[in-house]
Design an enzyme around this catalytic site. Structure first.
Site, PDB file in Angstrom:
ATOM      1  N   ASP A   1     -11.716   1.499  21.605  1.00 32.30           N
ATOM      2  CA  ASP A   1     -11.530   0.599  20.598  1.00 32.30           C
ATOM      3  C   ASP A   1     -12.481   0.034  19.952  1.00 32.30           C
ATOM      4  O   ASP A   1     -13.453  -0.208  20.381  1.00 32.30           O
ATOM      5  CB  ASP A   1     -10.530  -0.647  21.118  1.00 32.30           C
TER       6      ASP A   1
ATOM      7  N   GLU B   1       2.791  -0.196  18.033  1.00 26.83           N
ATOM      8  CA  GLU B   1       3.139  -1.094  18.753  1.00 26.83           C
ATOM      9  C   GLU B   1       4.035  -2.146  18.665  1.00 26.83           C
ATOM     10  O   GLU B   1       4.044  -2.645  17.369  1.00 26.83           O
ATOM     11  CB  GLU B   1       1.584  -2.066  19.063  1.00 26.83           C
TER      12      GLU B   1
HETATM   13  O1  KIV Z   1      -6.417  -2.671  23.554  1.00 34.69           O
HETATM   14  C1  KIV Z   1      -5.250  -2.139  23.976  1.00 34.69           C
HETATM   15  O2  KIV Z   1      -5.055  -2.220  25.153  1.00 34.69           O
HETATM   16  C2  KIV Z   1      -4.398  -1.438  22.948  1.00 34.69           C
HETATM   17  C3  KIV Z   1      -3.432  -0.918  23.561  1.00 34.69           C
HETATM   18  C4  KIV Z   1      -2.412  -1.976  24.074  1.00 34.69           C
HETATM   19  C5  KIV Z   1      -2.500  -0.107  22.644  1.00 34.69           C
HETATM   20  O3  KIV Z   1      -4.819  -1.429  21.783  1.00 34.69           O
END
Ligand code: KIV
Length: 268
Positions: free
Chosen positions: A87, A186
């Protein structure tokens, strides 16, 4: 033993084309990543959810790029087969596309992730184009976008109104055109996720988005019953590990206090 075939963006695309569901979970460290990988998970997301489930924050906003690089590096070292996505944290890809490129490059080069995930639709399309042009696979994230929690003020289901549903569909089309290799959906209604999934040739990975997505993702600490502060409806708990751990620790404390641990076999 057969040779492990590494999951790639191409493998994920083929899984959608063949109608084989993609399995995905989050991980934040080496041990968990290797356990998930050994169990056959297809995709591991080093999610910014690390902020809430590991760092004890209330939202995902505070986690920094350096912290994500640290956690993603631990995960990458534990994985042989799964595709590893990192991320991009809050504000590391929205200030400028050049900064986004630099930050995504750090996640790939230093932490060895194979792709990055960014939240949002229209405002991030230039960023998606720039990163994919530079050879960085990008996964989109639509519907509920937790990094914008302070803007929206609520974690409610997104896309229940037709205008919001249409915007999600349009954003998904644009992300695919901009070069995204997949998109997380989501907390949106099943019907909206189903339309997006039908429209796109890239895989959709749902979390609280119903069964029609090409794959499913959950936060591993949620589905294992480790993180129990709240229990969203879309989480199925496969174990109750928080209770298991509490029981084990209580037994250990009792054994130490009673002089029962260690015994002769456990001593030199
Ligand atoms: O940060 C995370 O765990 C996510 C998932 C919920 C898709 O973005």
């Amino acid at each position: 033993m057969g040779k492990t075939r590494k999951i790639t963006t191409e493998a994920l695309r083929r899984m959608k084309a063949d109608g084989r569901k993609i399995t995905a979970l989050t991980a934040y460290d080496h041990l968990f990543a290797s356990l998930l990988d050994d169990a056959g998970i297809d995709l591991i997301l080093v999610g910014d959810s690390v902020a809430t489930v590991v760092q004890g924050e209330d939202t995902t906003v505070p986690v920094t790029l350096d912290q994500m690089i640290y956690h993603a590096g631990l995960v990458s070292r534990g994985v042989r087969r799964a595709f590893v996505v990192g991320d991009m944290p809050f504000l590391t890809y929205r200030v400028s596309t050049e900064e986004a490129l630099h930050n995504a490059g750090r996640l790939m080069q230093t932490a060895r992730v194979e792709a990055v995930k960014i939240e949002g639709g229209q405002p991030v399309l230039d960023c998606v184009r720039r990163l994919t042009d530079a050879g960085i696979p990008v996964m989109g994230h639509l519907g509920l976008t937790p990094q914008s929690i302070h803007k929206f003020g609520t974690y409610r289901v997104r896309g229940e109104e037709s205008s919001e549903a249409e915007q999600i569909l349009e954003d998904a089309r644009c992300l695919e055109q901009a070069g995204a290799f997949g998109v997380v959906l989501e907390k949106i209604p099943t019907a909206v996720a189903a339309s997006v999934t039908r429209e796109l040739t890239i895989p959709t990975i749902g979390i609280g988005a119903g069964p029609e997505c090409d794959g499913q993702i959950l936060v591993s600490y949620d589905m294992l019953g480790l993180f129990t502060r709240f229990h969203p409806r879309f989480v199925r708990r496969y174990r109750e590990l928080a209770a298991e751990i509490r029981g084990a620790v209580e037994s250990y404390c009792a054994d130490v206090r009673d002089g029962d641990f260690p015994n002769a076999d456990e001593s030199y």
